[in-house]
Design a protein around this motif. Structure first.
Motif, short mmCIF file in Angstrom:
data_model
loop_
_atom_site.label_atom_id
_atom_site.label_comp_id
_atom_site.label_asym_id
_atom_site.label_seq_id
_atom_site.Cartn_x
_atom_site.Cartn_y
_atom_site.Cartn_z
N ARG A 140 0.83 -1.21 0.00
CA ARG A 140 0.00 0.00 0.00
C ARG A 140 0.87 1.26 0.00
N ARG A 141 2.06 1.12 -0.50
CA ARG A 141 2.98 2.25 -0.58
C ARG A 141 2.52 3.25 -1.64
N THR A 142 3.02 4.45 -1.52
CA THR A 142 2.71 5.49 -2.52
C THR A 142 3.99 6.12 -3.08
N ASP A 143 5.13 5.45 -2.82
CA ASP A 143 6.39 5.99 -3.32
C ASP A 143 6.78 5.28 -4.61
N GLU A 144 8.07 5.24 -4.94
CA GLU A 144 8.54 4.65 -6.19
C GLU A 144 8.37 3.14 -6.24
N PHE A 145 7.99 2.52 -5.12
CA PHE A 145 7.81 1.08 -5.07
C PHE A 145 6.36 0.67 -4.80
N GLY A 146 5.41 1.55 -5.03
CA GLY A 146 4.01 1.20 -4.82
C GLY A 146 3.07 2.27 -5.35
N GLY A 147 1.80 1.92 -5.44
CA GLY A 147 0.80 2.87 -5.90
C GLY A 147 0.26 2.58 -7.28
N SER A 148 0.95 1.72 -8.04
CA SER A 148 0.49 1.31 -9.36
C SER A 148 1.07 -0.06 -9.66
N ALA A 149 0.52 -0.74 -10.65
CA ALA A 149 1.03 -2.06 -11.03
C ALA A 149 2.51 -1.96 -11.40
N HIS A 150 2.86 -0.91 -12.13
CA HIS A 150 4.25 -0.72 -12.56
C HIS A 150 5.17 -0.53 -11.35
N LYS A 151 4.80 0.34 -10.46
CA LYS A 151 5.67 0.63 -9.32
C LYS A 151 5.77 -0.55 -8.35
N ARG A 152 4.71 -1.35 -8.25
CA ARG A 152 4.76 -2.51 -7.35
C ARG A 152 5.76 -3.55 -7.82
#
Length: 419
Positions: free
Chosen positions: A201-213
């Motif tokens: 449930r991150r919102t940084d460069e490693f979460g927030g969208s399928a790409h970032k996850r």
């Protein structure tokens, strides 16, 4: 038959046939967590079995966090003696020419208390501070809290360290003479935790969208390629269960990004400690496997746990080499899966623990009829006090644990075979 045909991977790695010994927890490294003599002896038996490829069990990239107390790990400090043991392991695995891939893993929130060098009070790592949910019962909640606890949300620095650890594990595998590595991003382990919106449930460069996850896996792949060679195989084990918690198009986008990063093949499996789908059922239904009656598509799907998801992936990525692991027991089921186009490699786990020479002795043996070419494994029942505990607690993973122990005993028997 397709099973016996050679397959050349994009990296140039040649598999003599389409059967792969799947990754299984060996349970033989409780003291030193290195590829000791027992582990090498077990792999010596698999090396003689006629497999097209061998996948090792989990090699944990951090010696602080293990998935089980008996796992092999990649300690922070390497030594000449340790690297020599790795080279000997690679040699034993590939003594008969079978290419061997090391499965690299980090358990994340699924590292039980007492597994690894971490203290009892050290929190597990995860993309977000979401604990394991074994069910609504009090005993299930206690088991989750005591064995695993609520994980720490990883900082960006924590993530970069884990990336470094995966890369170091790959470099040591490469230097030892293994043909490649597979990143374990299934079964609810750390990379799978990053990929899934249920646990990230991150919102940084490693979460927030399928790409970032999926960004953590992409960085690992690129870094491994930079320290190895173009011919070193890099693959990933992907959790089909993620499709149940994410939009299908998001899951396919993640696979597209992994393909673009240069993976050699994608292995499809599934399940987590919360919902151990990968444990399956050893009961194989009676099937008409005569030559004039090919196995029905519905029967093939019933034998393989994750073939339907593989077919979804195949439609979007017709050129991607796919491996499906979980449930295969018969020649007809394996051949049917390959003929359907859903996969290119068949991963075989439990039968390989009971029959290390499963390909040469049974499946690829032309003297064995189709109706006899199967593993014929007995159903493992949870009984007595253990069955009562599973029922009362509602923690299904406890029942799955018995299955793991039974097959680890078979692997232990392989390690005891005299040369």
């Amino acid at each position: 038959m397709l099973l016996s045909q050679e397959l050349v991977l994009p990296s140039g790695l040649r598999l003599p046939n389409r059967m792969s010994k799947a990754a299984m927890a060996e349970g033989l490294a409780a003291t030193t967590h290195d590829p000791n003599q027992k582990i090498r002896k077990a792999y010596r038996e698999w090396a003689k079995g006629g497999w097209g490829m061998i996948l090792t069990g989990n090699v944990q990239v951090s010696d602080d966090y293990l998935g089980a107390p008996q796992d092999i790990d990649v300690p922070a400090q390497n030594t000449d003696e340790l690297q020599a043991a790795w080279r000997e392991w690679a040699t034993e695995c590939q003594a008969s020419g079978t290419p061997t891939i090391v499965q690299l893993n980090h358990p994340g929130r699924q590292s039980p208390a007492g597994a690894g060098k971490k203290s009892f009070f050290t929190k597990n790592l995860a993309p977000s501070p979401i604990g394991l949910n074994f069910g609504p019962g009090i005993l299930a909640k206690v088991a989750s809290k005591v064995l695993f606890g609520t994980p720490k949300e990883m900082t960006v620095q924590d993530i970069k360290l884990v990336i470094d650890q995966f890369v170091e594990g790959a470099k040591r595998s490469y230097d030892a003479g293994f043909k490649g590595v597979e990143l374990h991003a299934a079964h609810g382990y750390l990379l799978a935790q990053f990929h899934s919106p249920a646990t990230n449930r991150r919102t940084d460069e490693f979460g927030g969208s399928a790409h970032k996850r999926v960004e953590i896996s992409l960085r690992i792949i690129r870094r491994i390629r930079a320290v190895t060679s173009p011919n070193f195989s890099i693959s990933i084990k992907f959790n089909s269960a993620d499709a149940a918690t994410d939009k299908t198009e998001d899951v396919l986008e993640q696979i597209r990004l992994l393909v673009d990063a240069g993976i050699d093949f994608l292995e499809i499996s599934g399940g987590t400690y919360e919902n151990p789908l990968m444990m399956g059922d050893d009961g194989v239904a009676k099937q008409d496997m005569s030559e004039d009656k090919p196995m029905k598509a519905s029967t093939i799907k019933r034998e393989s746990f994750f073939l339907e998801f593989a077919q979804t992936v195949r439609k979007s990525f017709p050129g991607l080499v796919l491996m499906v692991t979980g449930g295969f027991r018969t020649r007809t089921g394996m051949e049917g899966a390959l003929q359907s186009g859903a996969c290119d490699i068949v991963g075989v786990g439990r039968p390989a623990a009971v029959y290390p020479d499963f390909p040469t002795k049974i499946i690829l043996n032309e003297n064995v009829k189709d109706e006899d070419a199967n593993a014929n494994l007995p159903r493992i029942e949870v009984e007595g006090a253990e069955k009562w505990i599973v029922k009362i607690s509602g923690v299904t993973a406890l029942g799955a644990g018995k299955t793991t122990r039974v097959y680890q005993e078979h692997i232990g028997s392989m390690a005891a075979i005299k040369a």
